[in-house]
Design a protein around this motif. Structure first.
Motif, PDB file in Angstrom:
ATOM      1  N   SER A  99     -26.350   9.060 -18.660  1.00 59.98           N
ATOM      2  CA  SER A  99     -26.768  10.326 -19.267  1.00 59.98           C
ATOM      3  C   SER A  99     -28.284  10.484 -19.279  1.00 59.98           C
ATOM      4  N   LYS A 100     -28.983   9.370 -19.185  1.00 61.32           N
ATOM      5  CA  LYS A 100     -30.450   9.405 -19.191  1.00 61.32           C
ATOM      6  C   LYS A 100     -30.995  10.003 -17.904  1.00 61.32           C
ATOM      7  N   PHE A 101     -30.226   9.910 -16.816  1.00 56.50           N
ATOM      8  CA  PHE A 101     -30.716  10.312 -15.505  1.00 56.50           C
ATOM      9  C   PHE A 101     -30.093  11.596 -14.966  1.00 56.50           C
ATOM     10  N   THR A 102     -28.934  11.994 -15.495  1.00 54.32           N
ATOM     11  CA  THR A 102     -28.271  13.187 -14.987  1.00 54.32           C
ATOM     12  C   THR A 102     -28.080  14.190 -16.124  1.00 54.32           C
ATOM     13  N   THR A 103     -27.511  15.334 -15.824  1.00 59.31           N
ATOM     14  CA  THR A 103     -27.347  16.383 -16.824  1.00 59.31           C
ATOM     15  C   THR A 103     -26.073  16.168 -17.640  1.00 59.31           C
ATOM     16  N   ALA A 104     -26.057  16.747 -18.840  1.00 57.70           N
ATOM     17  CA  ALA A 104     -24.874  16.672 -19.685  1.00 57.70           C
ATOM     18  C   ALA A 104     -23.693  17.392 -19.031  1.00 57.70           C
ATOM     19  N   SER A 105     -23.992  18.451 -18.285  1.00 54.57           N
ATOM     20  CA  SER A 105     -22.928  19.168 -17.581  1.00 54.57           C
ATOM     21  C   SER A 105     -22.261  18.271 -16.550  1.00 54.57           C
ATOM     22  N   ASN A 106     -23.072  17.558 -15.770  1.00 56.60           N
ATOM     23  CA  ASN A 106     -22.516  16.655 -14.768  1.00 56.60           C
ATOM     24  C   ASN A 106     -21.703  15.537 -15.416  1.00 56.60           C
ATOM     25  N   VAL A 107     -22.179  15.039 -16.551  1.00 56.34           N
ATOM     26  CA  VAL A 107     -21.455  13.980 -17.247  1.00 56.34           C
ATOM     27  C   VAL A 107     -20.048  14.455 -17.598  1.00 56.34           C
ATOM     28  N   SER A 108     -19.952  15.637 -18.211  1.00 56.33           N
ATOM     29  CA  SER A 108     -18.651  16.143 -18.638  1.00 56.33           C
ATOM     30  C   SER A 108     -17.738  16.430 -17.457  1.00 56.33           C
ATOM     31  N   LEU A 109     -18.309  16.927 -16.357  1.00 58.47           N
ATOM     32  CA  LEU A 109     -17.495  17.237 -15.188  1.00 58.47           C
ATOM     33  C   LEU A 109     -16.984  15.962 -14.513  1.00 58.47           C
ATOM     34  N   ILE A 110     -17.847  14.971 -14.373  1.00 57.93           N
ATOM     35  CA  ILE A 110     -17.433  13.719 -13.730  1.00 57.93           C
ATOM     36  C   ILE A 110     -16.422  12.984 -14.596  1.00 57.93           C
ATOM     37  N   MET A 111     -16.604  13.019 -15.914  1.00 56.77           N
ATOM     38  CA  MET A 111     -15.704  12.316 -16.815  1.00 56.77           C
ATOM     39  C   MET A 111     -14.284  12.874 -16.736  1.00 56.77           C
ATOM     40  N   SER A 112     -14.148  14.125 -16.298  1.00 58.10           N
ATOM     41  CA  SER A 112     -12.819  14.728 -16.242  1.00 58.10           C
ATOM     42  C   SER A 112     -11.912  14.030 -15.240  1.00 58.10           C
ATOM     43  N   ILE A 113     -12.498  13.320 -14.264  1.00 58.08           N
ATOM     44  CA  ILE A 113     -11.682  12.630 -13.269  1.00 58.08           C
ATOM     45  C   ILE A 113     -10.930  11.464 -13.903  1.00 58.08           C
ATOM     46  N   GLU A 114     -11.367  11.065 -15.089  1.00 59.49           N
ATOM     47  CA  GLU A 114     -10.693   9.968 -15.790  1.00 59.49           C
ATOM     48  C   GLU A 114      -9.216  10.267 -15.998  1.00 59.49           C
ATOM     49  N   SER A 115      -8.883  11.538 -16.203  1.00 57.20           N
ATOM     50  CA  SER A 115      -7.496  11.888 -16.492  1.00 57.20           C
ATOM     51  C   SER A 115      -6.568  11.474 -15.361  1.00 57.20           C
ATOM     52  N   LEU A 116      -6.926  11.801 -14.116  1.00 59.61           N
ATOM     53  CA  LEU A 116      -6.062  11.455 -12.988  1.00 59.61           C
ATOM     54  C   LEU A 116      -6.042   9.956 -12.735  1.00 59.61           C
ATOM     55  N   LEU A 117      -7.199   9.317 -12.863  1.00 59.04           N
ATOM     56  CA  LEU A 117      -7.260   7.878 -12.630  1.00 59.04           C
ATOM     57  C   LEU A 117      -6.406   7.125 -13.648  1.00 59.04           C
ATOM     58  N   THR A 118      -6.433   7.571 -14.893  1.00 63.09           N
ATOM     59  CA  THR A 118      -5.642   6.913 -15.925  1.00 63.09           C
ATOM     60  C   THR A 118      -4.145   7.088 -15.670  1.00 63.09           C
ATOM     61  N   ILE A 119      -3.763   8.246 -15.148  1.00 63.82           N
ATOM     62  CA  ILE A 119      -2.354   8.478 -14.839  1.00 63.82           C
ATOM     63  C   ILE A 119      -1.857   7.477 -13.802  1.00 63.82           C
ATOM     64  N   TYR A 120      -2.645   7.254 -12.772  1.00 64.35           N
ATOM     65  CA  TYR A 120      -2.249   6.300 -11.744  1.00 64.35           C
ATOM     66  C   TYR A 120      -2.194   4.886 -12.306  1.00 64.35           C
ATOM     67  N   SER A 257      -0.192   8.838 -19.858  1.00 65.86           N
ATOM     68  CA  SER A 257      -0.447   9.814 -18.807  1.00 65.86           C
ATOM     69  C   SER A 257      -0.673  11.212 -19.376  1.00 65.86           C
ATOM     70  N   LEU A 258       0.121  11.590 -20.374  1.00 68.34           N
ATOM     71  CA  LEU A 258      -0.030  12.909 -20.980  1.00 68.34           C
ATOM     72  C   LEU A 258      -1.320  12.997 -21.780  1.00 68.34           C
ATOM     73  N   VAL A 259      -1.637  11.945 -22.522  1.00 63.05           N
ATOM     74  CA  VAL A 259      -2.886  11.925 -23.295  1.00 63.05           C
ATOM     75  C   VAL A 259      -4.082  12.062 -22.359  1.00 63.05           C
ATOM     76  N   SER A 260      -4.055  11.333 -21.266  1.00 57.64           N
ATOM     77  CA  SER A 260      -5.180  11.360 -20.337  1.00 57.64           C
ATOM     78  C   SER A 260      -5.336  12.725 -19.667  1.00 57.64           C
ATOM     79  N   LEU A 261      -4.238  13.449 -19.477  1.00 54.94           N
ATOM     80  CA  LEU A 261      -4.318  14.765 -18.839  1.00 54.94           C
ATOM     81  C   LEU A 261      -5.129  15.752 -19.659  1.00 54.94           C
ATOM     82  N   THR A 262      -5.142  15.570 -20.981  1.00 54.22           N
ATOM     83  CA  THR A 262      -5.915  16.490 -21.816  1.00 54.22           C
ATOM     84  C   THR A 262      -7.417  16.306 -21.615  1.00 54.22           C
ATOM     85  N   LEU A 263      -7.820  15.241 -20.910  1.00 56.03           N
ATOM     86  CA  LEU A 263      -9.236  15.057 -20.598  1.00 56.03           C
ATOM     87  C   LEU A 263      -9.763  16.167 -19.694  1.00 56.03           C
ATOM     88  N   SER A 264      -8.839  16.940 -19.119  1.00 56.55           N
ATOM     89  CA  SER A 264      -9.268  18.073 -18.296  1.00 56.55           C
ATOM     90  C   SER A 264     -10.042  19.101 -19.107  1.00 56.55           C
TER      91      SER A 264
END
Length: 318
Positions: A99-120, A257-264
């Motif tokens: 977060s020190k090097f990138t924007t808060a917007s990018n952080v939130s957008l990249i973190m959203s990929i966690e939902s799919l990765l957690t499902i797998y 899997s359902l909990v992680s999907l709400t990370l969207s």
């Protein structure tokens, strides 16, 4: 399943869904607030340590009243230790440092990929059923990730700039947060969610405190301004304390899997607060990539809206 059992399962499912949605709202506020505090010169890892200390103080009274509700084996304690010291602390170090090097917007957008990765990971480790729409939604989300980081990719041929390095750290933290969710799901199956949350936070705090001590940045808390302290208290009490307590309650009632999907929802909340609080602006590629991520994850979530995740029911899948 009898009618009474089905009604009870449905009630538990609704409570879990409400808990996780509120938790995601709290989590969505953290990206811009973390960014603000770090911009004031506060060391990212010290911020994480302060947050977990405050969370422990808030959780302790509730834990004390429920301390006898859980009996763990040596194997359970090892899992709690690993989730706290490595998954949770590692995720915080990587996310806050990024977060020190990138924007808060990018952080939130990249973190959203966690939902799919957690499902797998839930499919592979917890043996939860994987729906075909999840596969297609995951592919769409990965395409969106490319667009989110497109502006930074353009700089790779010349040099790896700070924004790209920050995005890389955030992406690495996603894997740690996935391990946190999968490990926590295994723990709450045999534990009171509050007790599990308390000890994972304690172990994470000890791990972060060790890093702060090694860095020699622990005196930085004396240089924090009043606003940064107010924000840190909010982050510790509500986002780390209440937020993860709600998250654990949801994990107790719903499939991982359902909990992680709400990370969207994180990009929606994260971008909204970064615009309101930090005045950040999205580039076209970030906006388009974020939209693709949300559409992909939303498509993966769609089968769950038909009650497929209610306990006792077996949905079609792989």
């Amino acid at each position: 399943m009898t009618k009474g059992e089905r009604e009870q399962s449905k009630k538990s499912w609704i409570i879990g869904l409400i808990c996780v949605l509120f938790a995601q709202f709290l989590f969505g506020t953290t990206f811009s607030l973390n960014k603000y505090v770090i911009q004031q010169g506060v060391d990212p890892i010290l911020l994480g340590f302060n947050r977990t200390c405050i969370a422990i103080l808030c959780l302790f009274p509730f834990y004390w009243g429920r301390r006898k509700t859980t009996t763990w084996t040596a194997k359970d304690w090892r899992l709690v230790f690993l989730v706290g010291v490595f998954a949770t602390a590692g995720a915080i170090i990587l996310e806050y440092s990024g977060s020190k090097f990138t924007t808060a917007s990018n952080v939130s957008l990249i973190m959203s990929i966690e939902s799919l990765l957690t499902i797998y990971m839930a499919f592979l480790i917890l043996k939860e059923r994987l729906h075909l729409p999840v596969v297609y939604g995951g592919m769409g989300a990965l395409v969106g990730m490319v667009f989110v980081m497109w502006d930074d990719f353009n700089s790779i041929e010349i040099h790896v700039n700070k924004a790209f390095f920050g995005d890389f750290l955030i992406l690495a933290s996603v894997f740690c947060w996935c391990a946190f969710t999968i490990g926590s799901k295994s723990i709450v199956k045999r534990s009171n969610p509050l007790v599990a949350n308390f000890f994972i936070t304690v172990f994470a705090c000890l791990s972060l405190g060790s890093v702060v001590a090694i860095q020699g940045t622990w005196r930085g808390w004396m240089e924090m301004d009043q606003v940064s302290w107010y924000i840190t208290i909010y982050l510790g009490a509500f986002c780390s304390g209440l937020g993860y307590l709600l998250y654990f309650q949801a994990l107790k009632r719903l499939p991982a899997s359902l909990v992680s999907l709400t990370l969207s929802l994180l990009p929606l909340f994260g971008v909204l607060f970064s615009i309101l609080l930090l005045g950040e602006r999205l580039t076209f590629y970030q906006f388009f990539g974020g939209a693709v991520i949300i559409i992909g994850v939303g498509y993966a979530l769609w089968p769950q809206n038909n009650g497929a995740s209610l306990p006792g029911e077996v949905p079609p899948g792989l």
